[in-house]
Design an enzyme around this catalytic site. Structure first.
Site, PDB file in Angstrom:
ATOM      1  N   LYS A 203     -12.844 -22.738  -3.996  1.00 35.84           N
ATOM      2  CA  LYS A 203     -11.435 -22.193  -3.330  1.00 35.84           C
ATOM      3  C   LYS A 203     -10.728 -23.785  -2.816  1.00 35.84           C
ATOM      4  CE  LYS A 203     -12.397 -22.553   1.658  1.00 35.84           C
ATOM      5  NZ  LYS A 203     -11.974 -22.173   2.931  1.00 35.84           N
TER       6      LYS A 203
ATOM      7  N   LYS B  83     -21.469 -25.644   2.606  1.00 33.92           N
ATOM      8  CA  LYS B  83     -20.987 -26.990   3.628  1.00 33.92           C
ATOM      9  C   LYS B  83     -22.417 -27.539   3.349  1.00 33.92           C
ATOM     10  CE  LYS B  83     -16.612 -26.038   5.414  1.00 33.92           C
ATOM     11  NZ  LYS B  83     -16.310 -25.818   6.723  1.00 33.92           N
TER      12      LYS B  83
ATOM     13  N   LYS C  68      -9.689 -28.596   2.461  1.00 32.02           N
ATOM     14  CA  LYS C  68      -8.973 -29.656   2.530  1.00 32.02           C
ATOM     15  C   LYS C  68      -9.837 -31.075   2.886  1.00 32.02           C
ATOM     16  CE  LYS C  68      -8.183 -27.891   7.736  1.00 32.02           C
ATOM     17  NZ  LYS C  68      -9.964 -26.767   7.253  1.00 32.02           N
TER      18      LYS C  68
HETATM   19  N1  AQP Z   1      -7.865 -21.780  -0.311  1.00 29.29           N
HETATM   20  C1  AQP Z   1      -7.703 -21.268   0.504  1.00 29.29           C
HETATM   21  N2  AQP Z   1      -6.820 -19.640   0.884  1.00 29.29           N
HETATM   22  C2  AQP Z   1      -6.187 -18.767   1.671  1.00 29.29           C
HETATM   23  N3  AQP Z   1      -7.349 -18.912   3.012  1.00 29.29           N
HETATM   24  C3  AQP Z   1      -7.372 -20.641   3.239  1.00 29.29           C
HETATM   25  N4  AQP Z   1      -8.046 -20.638   4.520  1.00 29.29           N
HETATM   26  C4  AQP Z   1      -8.173 -22.434   4.338  1.00 29.29           C
HETATM   27  N5  AQP Z   1      -8.876 -22.552   2.599  1.00 29.29           N
HETATM   28  C5  AQP Z   1      -7.597 -21.276   2.070  1.00 29.29           C
HETATM   29  C6  AQP Z   1      -7.606 -20.361   5.863  1.00 29.29           C
HETATM   30  O1  AQP Z   1      -7.202 -21.187   6.667  1.00 29.29           O
HETATM   31  C7  AQP Z   1      -7.451 -20.836   7.664  1.00 29.29           C
HETATM   32  C8  AQP Z   1      -7.887 -22.468   8.579  1.00 29.29           C
HETATM   33  O2  AQP Z   1      -9.200 -22.613   7.942  1.00 29.29           O
HETATM   34  P1  AQP Z   1     -10.443 -23.410   8.304  1.00 29.29           P
HETATM   35  O3  AQP Z   1     -10.095 -24.386   8.856  1.00 29.29           O
HETATM   36  O4  AQP Z   1     -10.741 -23.214   9.877  1.00 29.29           O
HETATM   37  O5  AQP Z   1     -10.863 -24.095   8.056  1.00 29.29           O
HETATM   38  P2  AQP Z   1     -12.214 -23.317   6.205  1.00 29.29           P
HETATM   39  O6  AQP Z   1     -11.134 -22.004   5.901  1.00 29.29           O
HETATM   40  O7  AQP Z   1     -12.603 -24.536   5.537  1.00 29.29           O
HETATM   41  O8  AQP Z   1     -10.409 -24.293   5.440  1.00 29.29           O
HETATM   42  P3  AQP Z   1     -11.008 -25.181   4.584  1.00 29.29           P
HETATM   43  O9  AQP Z   1      -9.496 -26.474   4.363  1.00 29.29           O
HETATM   44  O10 AQP Z   1     -11.858 -25.104   3.299  1.00 29.29           O
HETATM   45  O11 AQP Z   1     -11.443 -26.550   5.517  1.00 29.29           O
HETATM   46  P4  AQP Z   1     -12.643 -27.648   5.322  1.00 29.29           P
HETATM   47  O12 AQP Z   1     -12.013 -28.339   3.713  1.00 29.29           O
HETATM   48  O13 AQP Z   1     -12.748 -28.563   6.448  1.00 29.29           O
HETATM   49  O14 AQP Z   1     -13.499 -26.336   5.072  1.00 29.29           O
HETATM   50  C9  AQP Z   1      -8.390 -19.413   7.884  1.00 29.29           C
HETATM   51  O15 AQP Z   1      -7.584 -18.474   8.832  1.00 29.29           O
HETATM   52  C10 AQP Z   1      -8.702 -19.798   6.118  1.00 29.29           C
HETATM   53  O16 AQP Z   1      -9.033 -18.385   6.607  1.00 29.29           O
END
Ligand code: AQP
Length: 334
Positions: free
Chosen positions: A197, A115, A200
């Site tokens: 990965k 990040k 969002k």
């Molecule tokens: N690609 C993924 N595959 C499986 N699980 C995923 N999670 C996120 N991306 C994947 C799981 O979703 C839950 C919530 O995630 P989060 O919102 O706390 O943050 P994150 O992991 O940082 O998700 P993003 O989508 O990548 O968000 P941004 O882009 O804002 O950083 C968690 O249980 C995570 O493991």
């Protein structure tokens, strides 16, 4: 323990429109715990501000994330659904745990490295201490089990280390949580860069399939998914794109990878991608319909938020009073 049931806690950041990664890796698995455990599912808006957010968007997405929890099958009568910033003990314990988390430990977190690289102009202290706030989220409710995608494994390990450290110094204070990471769905990859990965907040819309995308958009995105120069629909090294699509297909159909490979043996990439898109869009259709229904009733969402915050607050307050006593904070006498 609370109401004699063990506790499950998990959270999702309202930092963008949720993806099938968030769905398959986390939210879809939440409702399985509702009967046996006391479940706390949180919209972690305080984590979301570690990256700059547009205030009106953050507010809207907080409601949307709560509605999505319910649209994905979480009954607010059986689960405590709430917003992190509505329960001030998260910030309070977050600060305390910062003082029991080592600089070196935080420096090793891969999410911080990723990040920081993505947000080079805003590498703030919150981004760095994110994992101790996450530890506070979990430990506040004496959580036994944390269902998350595999990207959160490292943070969870750190939460366990912090809990153990605190318990060693002050005696049993926190339950030491275990992660619950499902085998399939644990790591859904970007459709455009399958080594990364699916996130969002990815700027490339074609890389991300969102739970609320229309059927047409979902199919379009799968059609554009990066594959490889070969023509066999099999998983394995050098076939990261196809492996990811097979994984998504099996998550939605319940088939094994081997069954899926057999089903598409001799067929072309185009036909396969269309099948993945169809099954994904059709599986998500009921979620989209229920989401639209819930979003039309803001008063109900606010009622769920208030009820969730009250229940979470009651539990969080008990843990905090124990923590404050153990570390030597004075009590305010009335
Ligand atoms: N690609 C993924 N595959 C499986 N699980 C995923 N999670 C996120 N991306 C994947 C799981 O979703 C839950 C919530 O995630 P989060 O919102 O706390 O943050 P994150 O992991 O940082 O998700 P993003 O989508 O990548 O968000 P941004 O882009 O804002 O950083 C968690 O249980 C995570 O493991």
């Amino acid at each position: 323990m609370y109401n004699d049931k063990k506790v499950v806690f998990s959270g999702v950041q309202p930092s963008g429109n949720l993806t099938i990664g968030n769905y398959l890796g986390a939210i879809r698995n939440f409702s399985a715990f509702s009967e046996e455990y006391h479940c706390y599912y949180c919209v972690v808006d305080m984590h979301a501000i570690t990256v700059r957010q547009i205030p009106a968007e953050l507010r809207k997405r907080t409601y949307e994330t709560l509605a999505l929890y319910m649209a994905c099958g979480l009954d607010p009568q059986k689960n405590t659904l709430f917003v992190q910033s509505h329960v001030p003990q998260h910030a309070e314990l977050g600060w305390i745990l910062d003082c029991y988390t080592m600089f070196g430990e935080l420096s090793r977190m891969t999410q911080f490295k990723d990040k920081s690289a993505k947000n080079a102009d805003n590498i703030n202290a919150g981004l760095f201490t994110y994992p101790s706030l996450m530890a506070a989220d979990i430990l506040l409710y004496q959580t036994e089990l944390v269902p998350v995608g595999s990207d959160q494994k490292q943070h969870l390990e750190l939460a366990r280390d912090i809990a153990n450290r605190f318990n060693q110094i002050y005696g049993e204070t926190f339950v030491v949580p275990d992660g619950y990471i499902t085998k399939d769905g644990a790591r859904i990859m970007s459709l455009q860069e399958p080594a990364k990965k699916m996130s969002k907040s990815d700027a490339n819309e074609n890389a991300v399939v969102r739970i609320l995308d229309s059927k047409d958009d979902i199919i379009k995105k799968f059609k554009r998914a990066v594959t490889d120069s070969g023509n066999e629909i099999i998983h394995g090294e050098g076939k990261e794109g196809i492996t990811n699509l097979l994984n998504i297909y099996t998550c939605f159909t319940g088939k094994t990878i081997e069954e899926a490979e057999k089903e598409f043996a001799g067929k072309g990439y185009g036909e396969f991608k269309l099948a993945v898109g169809e099954v994904c869009a059709d599986s998500l259709a009921p979620v989209r319909d229920e989401f639209a229904r819930l979003m039309a009733d803001k008063a109900y969402l606010e009622q769920v938020m208030a009820q969730g915050a009250e229940s979470a607050y009651r539990h969080a307050r008990r843990t905090m009073s124990k923590v404050r006593r153990k570390i030597g904070f004075t009590e305010l006498k009335h």
